[in-house]
Each structure stands twice: as structure tokens, then as C-alpha cells.
Design a protein around this motif. Structure first.
Motif, short mmCIF file in Angstrom:
data_model
loop_
_atom_site.label_atom_id
_atom_site.label_comp_id
_atom_site.label_asym_id
_atom_site.label_seq_id
_atom_site.Cartn_x
_atom_site.Cartn_y
_atom_site.Cartn_z
N ASN A 1 17.69 -45.76 -68.69
CA ASN A 1 17.34 -45.32 -67.34
C ASN A 1 18.56 -44.63 -66.75
O ASN A 1 19.61 -45.24 -66.61
CB ASN A 1 16.93 -46.50 -66.47
N LEU B 1 15.07 -49.70 -61.18
CA LEU B 1 14.51 -48.80 -62.18
C LEU B 1 13.63 -47.73 -61.55
O LEU B 1 13.56 -46.61 -62.06
CB LEU B 1 13.72 -49.60 -63.22
N SER C 1 15.46 -44.53 -60.88
CA SER C 1 16.00 -43.74 -61.99
C SER C 1 15.32 -42.37 -62.02
O SER C 1 14.27 -42.15 -61.42
CB SER C 1 15.82 -44.47 -63.32
N SER D 1 12.04 -42.87 -70.77
CA SER D 1 13.15 -43.82 -70.82
C SER D 1 13.09 -44.76 -72.02
O SER D 1 14.08 -45.38 -72.35
CB SER D 1 13.21 -44.65 -69.54
#
Length: 113
Positions: A5, A78, A81, A86
């Protein structure tokens, strides 16, 4: 399975980001199937960061995302990101001084399967 990420973080936000990333990494590290993880920062562009984790399988990673502590500490981070793929499956590996070991993909070669 490897999960990367990537983030872009301003210098002013780096302190708060690293605290949150450490908490996310700790939450992920506590889940079954977790193998290794690290928070990295670009040497060339210090506002670029990457949270890299390695998992036993795609299933253990996806199950980890459902855990309460992961939802509290990792999921919000996350979500910040970069919007790009990913999760990656290993297709070849080599230990230091070793030969290249090739793995088959878990993806079906025939999309109808």
C-alpha cells in the motif's frame, strides 16, 4: 502473497502518519497467516511511503481484514493509500546465492472457471 500500500504524506503529516502506520502494522502482525511487514519511505521522494506485508495466502490476508483491531487501526489507514493494485502473488523467488524457484499462479488461466 505480498501486499503493498503506497501513500503520499506531507512532511508536516509524517509524525501522525507513522504513529497510525505503526498501529496498523501491529494489528496486521497479530493476525494468523501474517509473515512479515515493514513501513518504508522513499529515499528519493521522502513524501512517498509504502506499507508492505507478506501473507501465507490471499485467504489469510482477506480474513485478517475482517478482524476488529484491523478494522479499527489498519482499514482507515489503508483507505488513504493510492488507488492502485496492492495485492500480488509470488511467481518466482530466489534466496541469496540460490536458484530461481518458479511458482504457478493461483489465478485460473480460463476465466470461465
Amino acid at each position: 502473497m505480498l501486499v503493498m500500500n503506497r501513500f503520499v504524506v506531507t512532511e508536516d503529516g509524517a509524525g501522525a502518519f507513522t504513529e497510525r502506520a505503526h498501529a496498523a502494522l501491529a494489528a496486521l502482525a497479530g493476525r494468523p497467516g501474517y509473515r512479515h511487514g515493514q513501513l518504508t519511505r522513499s529515499l528519493d521522494e521522502p513524501d512517498h511511503w509504502c506499507l508492505v506485508t507478506e501473507w501465507e495466502s490471499v485467504g489469510t490476508y482477506r480474513r485478517a481484514l475482517g478482524a476488529f483491531d484491523v478494522k479499527v487501526y489498519a482499514t482507515p489507514l489503508l483507505a488513504e493509500s493510492l488507488d492502485e493494485p496492492s495485492a500480488y502473488e509470488p511467481l518466482a523467488s530466489a534466496e541469496p546465492g540460490g536458484v530461481v524457484a518458479v511458482s504457478t499462479s493461483d489465478r485460473a488461466t480460463d476465466p470461465s472457471r
